[in-house]
Scaffold this motif. Structure first.
Motif, short mmCIF file in Angstrom:
data_model
loop_
_atom_site.label_atom_id
_atom_site.label_comp_id
_atom_site.label_asym_id
_atom_site.label_seq_id
_atom_site.Cartn_x
_atom_site.Cartn_y
_atom_site.Cartn_z
N GLY A 19 24.47 38.28 26.54
CA GLY A 19 25.73 37.64 26.17
C GLY A 19 26.83 37.69 27.21
O GLY A 19 27.89 37.12 27.00
N GLN A 20 26.57 38.34 28.35
CA GLN A 20 27.56 38.44 29.41
C GLN A 20 27.10 37.65 30.64
O GLN A 20 25.93 37.76 31.05
CB GLN A 20 27.78 39.91 29.82
CG GLN A 20 28.27 40.80 28.70
CD GLN A 20 29.67 40.44 28.23
OE1 GLN A 20 30.55 40.16 29.04
NE2 GLN A 20 29.88 40.43 26.91
N VAL A 21 28.01 36.87 31.22
CA VAL A 21 27.65 36.10 32.42
C VAL A 21 27.44 37.07 33.59
O VAL A 21 28.32 37.86 33.92
CB VAL A 21 28.74 35.08 32.77
CG1 VAL A 21 28.40 34.37 34.09
CG2 VAL A 21 28.90 34.05 31.66
N PRO A 33 22.63 31.99 43.53
CA PRO A 33 23.97 32.45 43.93
C PRO A 33 24.07 33.97 43.82
O PRO A 33 23.10 34.65 43.44
CB PRO A 33 24.89 31.77 42.91
CG PRO A 33 24.05 31.67 41.68
CD PRO A 33 22.64 31.43 42.17
N ALA A 34 25.23 34.51 44.13
CA ALA A 34 25.45 35.96 44.04
C ALA A 34 25.34 36.42 42.59
O ALA A 34 25.40 35.63 41.65
CB ALA A 34 26.83 36.30 44.61
N GLY A 35 25.17 37.73 42.43
CA GLY A 35 25.14 38.32 41.10
C GLY A 35 23.78 38.76 40.64
O GLY A 35 23.61 39.16 39.49
N LEU A 94 17.91 37.06 28.31
CA LEU A 94 18.41 36.24 29.41
C LEU A 94 18.49 34.79 28.97
O LEU A 94 17.50 34.22 28.49
CB LEU A 94 17.48 36.36 30.63
CG LEU A 94 17.24 37.77 31.17
CD1 LEU A 94 16.20 37.74 32.29
CD2 LEU A 94 18.54 38.39 31.68
N GLU A 95 19.67 34.19 29.16
CA GLU A 95 19.89 32.79 28.77
C GLU A 95 20.50 32.05 29.95
O GLU A 95 21.45 32.51 30.57
CB GLU A 95 20.84 32.72 27.58
CG GLU A 95 20.32 33.40 26.33
CD GLU A 95 21.39 33.49 25.25
OE1 GLU A 95 21.37 32.65 24.34
OE2 GLU A 95 22.24 34.41 25.34
N GLY A 96 19.92 30.88 30.25
CA GLY A 96 20.39 30.09 31.37
C GLY A 96 21.04 28.80 30.91
O GLY A 96 20.59 28.17 29.95
N SER A 99 24.71 28.86 35.15
CA SER A 99 24.98 30.29 34.96
C SER A 99 23.81 30.97 34.25
O SER A 99 22.96 30.33 33.64
CB SER A 99 26.26 30.49 34.15
OG SER A 99 26.13 29.90 32.86
N LEU A 100 23.83 32.30 34.36
CA LEU A 100 22.86 33.13 33.66
C LEU A 100 23.63 34.19 32.88
O LEU A 100 24.50 34.87 33.43
CB LEU A 100 21.91 33.83 34.64
CG LEU A 100 20.89 34.78 34.01
CD1 LEU A 100 19.83 33.99 33.23
CD2 LEU A 100 20.22 35.65 35.07
#
Length: 203
Positions: free
Chosen positions: A137-139, A176-178, A188-190, A132-133
Motif C-alpha cells: 500500500g505504500q509507493v 527508476p530509483a527506489g 506488490l501492485e503496479g 509506480s509500484l
C-alpha cells in the motif's frame, strides 16, 4: 518469445546502485521460463537473501523486424504494459565481482512479472507516461518515461541491430530509483497512471 531487458536507463537508479552511466544501452536477456505464471505468487528463491523489485514499463513487439530505424520503430509495437524485473542482488554482486554474467541473478524462474497490457492508442504520450509500484500500500518506486536516458523507439532501434525482434517478444525498458528488497507476505501492485496493471504476493 524472449525477454529483452535494459539496464541503467534512469539516472537516479544508476546513482542509487553506484553504477557508471553507460555510453550504450545495457542489454541482457531472460528466457520465457522467467515469466511468473498468472495468478501465481512470487517465491523468493532459496539461493538469495536479498531479492529486489525493479518495476519497468514493458513493450510487446507485434511485427518481425531487424535493423529497425528509430523513425519506423513505432510500427513494431501496439501494446504497453508494466512488470517487475526481480533481481537476486546478493548473487548479482558476487557475479559482478568476478566479471561473470548476471543470468543466475536475473533470469531465474519467476523473475519476470508481466502484467496486463493496454493499447498504445490509450496513451496520450508514450514518452511522458507515469508509472509506480506499491509495496503493502505504500509507493516505493515512481517513474516517468520522460526520464529515460533512451526512449522506447531508440531502444528498439538499438536492440534490433543485435537481435531480430519477433512477434510476442517483450522489452523491459529499465527501472527508476527506489528498488528494494521484498519479503514473504509482501503485496506488490503496479500502476500506469492510476490504472492497476498487476498485483502479486510474495512467498
Amino acid at each position: 518469445m524472449k525477454l529483452i531487458c535494459i539496464g541503467r536507463n534512469y539516472t537516479d537508479h544508476i546513482k542509487e546502485l553506484d553504477n557508471e552511466k553507460p555510453t550504450d544501452p545495457v542489454v541482457f536477456l531472460k528466457p520465457d521460463t522467467a515469466v511468473l505464471l498468472k495468478k501465481q505468487p512470487f517465491f523468493i528463491p532459496d539461493f538469495s537473501n536479498d531479492v529486489h523489485h525493479e518495476v519497468e514499463v514493458l513493450v510487446k513487439i507485434s511485427k518481425v523486424g531487424k535493423y529497425i530505424d528509430k523513425k519506423f520503430a513505432h510500427k513494431y509495437y501496439n501494446e504497453i504494459g508494466l512488470g517487475i524485473d526481480f533481481t537476486a542482488r546478493d548473487l548479482q554482486a558476487k557475479l559482478k565481482e568476478k566479471g561473470l554474467p548476471w543470468e543466475k541473478a536475473k533470469a531465474f524462474d519467476g523473475a519476470a512479472v508481466v502484467g496486463n497490457w493496454m493499447a498504445k492508442e490509450e496513451i496520450m504520450d508514450i514518452n511522458n507516461l507515469s508509472f509506480s509500484l506499491e509495496k503493502n500500500g505504500q509507493v516505493v518506486q515512481a517513474g516517468n518515461t520522460s526520464h529515460m536516458l533512451r526512449k522506447i523507439d531508440e531502444l528498439i532501434e538499438y536492440i534490433s541491430k543485435y537481435f531480430t525482434l519477433k512477434i510476442g517478444d517483450i522489452i523491459f525498458t529499465g527501472t527508476p530509483a527506489g528498488v528494494g528488497s521484498v519479503s514473504a507476505n509482501d503485496k506488490l501492485e503496479g500502476f500506469i497512471e492510476s490504472k492497476q496493471m498487476f498485483s502479486i504476493t510474495v512467498k
